[in-house]
Scaffold this motif. Structure first.
Motif, mmCIF file in Angstrom:
data_model
loop_
_atom_site.group_PDB
_atom_site.id
_atom_site.type_symbol
_atom_site.label_atom_id
_atom_site.label_comp_id
_atom_site.label_asym_id
_atom_site.label_seq_id
_atom_site.Cartn_x
_atom_site.Cartn_y
_atom_site.Cartn_z
ATOM 1 N N PHE A 23 14.787 17.019 43.444
ATOM 2 C CA PHE A 23 15.094 17.959 44.516
ATOM 3 C C PHE A 23 16.543 17.828 44.964
ATOM 4 N N VAL A 24 17.017 16.596 45.076
ATOM 5 C CA VAL A 24 18.394 16.372 45.536
ATOM 6 C C VAL A 24 19.391 16.971 44.554
ATOM 7 N N THR A 25 19.209 16.697 43.280
ATOM 8 C CA THR A 25 20.158 17.230 42.299
ATOM 9 C C THR A 25 20.006 18.735 42.135
ATOM 10 N N GLY A 26 18.795 19.235 42.253
ATOM 11 C CA GLY A 26 18.589 20.678 42.155
ATOM 12 C C GLY A 26 19.231 21.433 43.300
ATOM 13 N N ILE A 27 19.134 20.876 44.493
ATOM 14 C CA ILE A 27 19.739 21.522 45.655
ATOM 15 C C ILE A 27 21.258 21.364 45.634
ATOM 16 N N PRO A 31 19.847 23.699 38.930
ATOM 17 C CA PRO A 31 19.101 23.189 37.773
ATOM 18 C C PRO A 31 19.823 23.503 36.461
ATOM 19 N N THR A 32 20.801 22.695 36.110
ATOM 20 C CA THR A 32 21.530 22.963 34.883
ATOM 21 C C THR A 32 21.316 21.912 33.807
ATOM 22 N N CYS A 33 21.071 20.682 34.175
ATOM 23 C CA CYS A 33 20.939 19.608 33.193
ATOM 24 C C CYS A 33 19.478 19.220 33.014
ATOM 25 N N PRO A 34 19.073 18.961 31.777
ATOM 26 C CA PRO A 34 17.702 18.470 31.587
ATOM 27 C C PRO A 34 17.552 17.058 32.134
ATOM 28 N N TYR A 35 16.460 16.819 32.809
ATOM 29 C CA TYR A 35 16.116 15.531 33.388
ATOM 30 C C TYR A 35 17.207 15.001 34.319
ATOM 31 N N GLN A 36 17.712 15.869 35.166
ATOM 32 C CA GLN A 36 18.769 15.458 36.082
ATOM 33 C C GLN A 36 18.246 14.555 37.198
ATOM 34 N N GLY A 37 17.014 14.698 37.604
ATOM 35 C CA GLY A 37 16.441 13.804 38.606
ATOM 36 C C GLY A 37 16.266 12.393 38.063
ATOM 37 N N ASP A 81 19.606 24.773 31.590
ATOM 38 C CA ASP A 81 20.319 25.464 30.522
ATOM 39 C C ASP A 81 21.233 24.542 29.728
ATOM 40 N N GLY A 82 21.419 23.306 30.185
ATOM 41 C CA GLY A 82 22.251 22.369 29.444
ATOM 42 C C GLY A 82 23.688 22.830 29.323
ATOM 43 N N ARG A 88 25.777 15.052 33.392
ATOM 44 C CA ARG A 88 26.483 15.069 34.674
ATOM 45 C C ARG A 88 26.827 13.658 35.108
ATOM 46 N N LYS A 89 27.991 13.506 35.653
ATOM 47 C CA LYS A 89 28.414 12.220 36.199
ATOM 48 C C LYS A 89 28.198 12.251 37.704
ATOM 49 N N PHE A 90 27.340 11.382 38.207
ATOM 50 C CA PHE A 90 27.055 11.366 39.636
ATOM 51 C C PHE A 90 28.064 10.556 40.368
#
Length: 90
Positions: A23-27, A31-37, A81-82, A88-90
């Motif tokens: 949710f944090v990364t999506g907000i 939602p651009t990267c797979p498995y971003q959470g 969509d990758g 992504r670098k957090f």
């Protein structure tokens, strides 16, 4: 009325705690990267500066959240969509 407010509050916290890295990364980033959470949870559990600034308090939360983020990210994988910002670098 009180029961309705209580059930809404419980539902909000259940949603917030299950897959909150997703949710944090999506907000924050969309939602651009797979498995971003999952990426955020692993980063939070392994980044020394983050662990030091939270006195290690983020570590159990990140470990507990990791399987929930994995499940949530799997369900929303078709929206990722990758793009060119992955990984992504957090």
């Amino acid at each position: 009325m009180l029961k309705m407010k209580l059930s809404l509050l419980i539902s909000f916290f259940a949603m917030y705690l299950s897959g909150c890295g997703s949710f944090v990364t999506g907000i924050s980033h969309g939602p651009t990267c797979p498995y971003q959470g999952v990426q955020l949870d692993v980063y939070a559990a392994t980044d020394w500066a983050t662990l030091k600034s939270t006195y290690g308090g983020i570590l159990p939360l990140a470990i507990i959240d990791l399987p929930f983020s994995f499940v949530f990210d799997t369900f929303t994988l078709e929206k990722a969509d990758g793009g060119d910002r992955c990984p992504r670098k957090f």
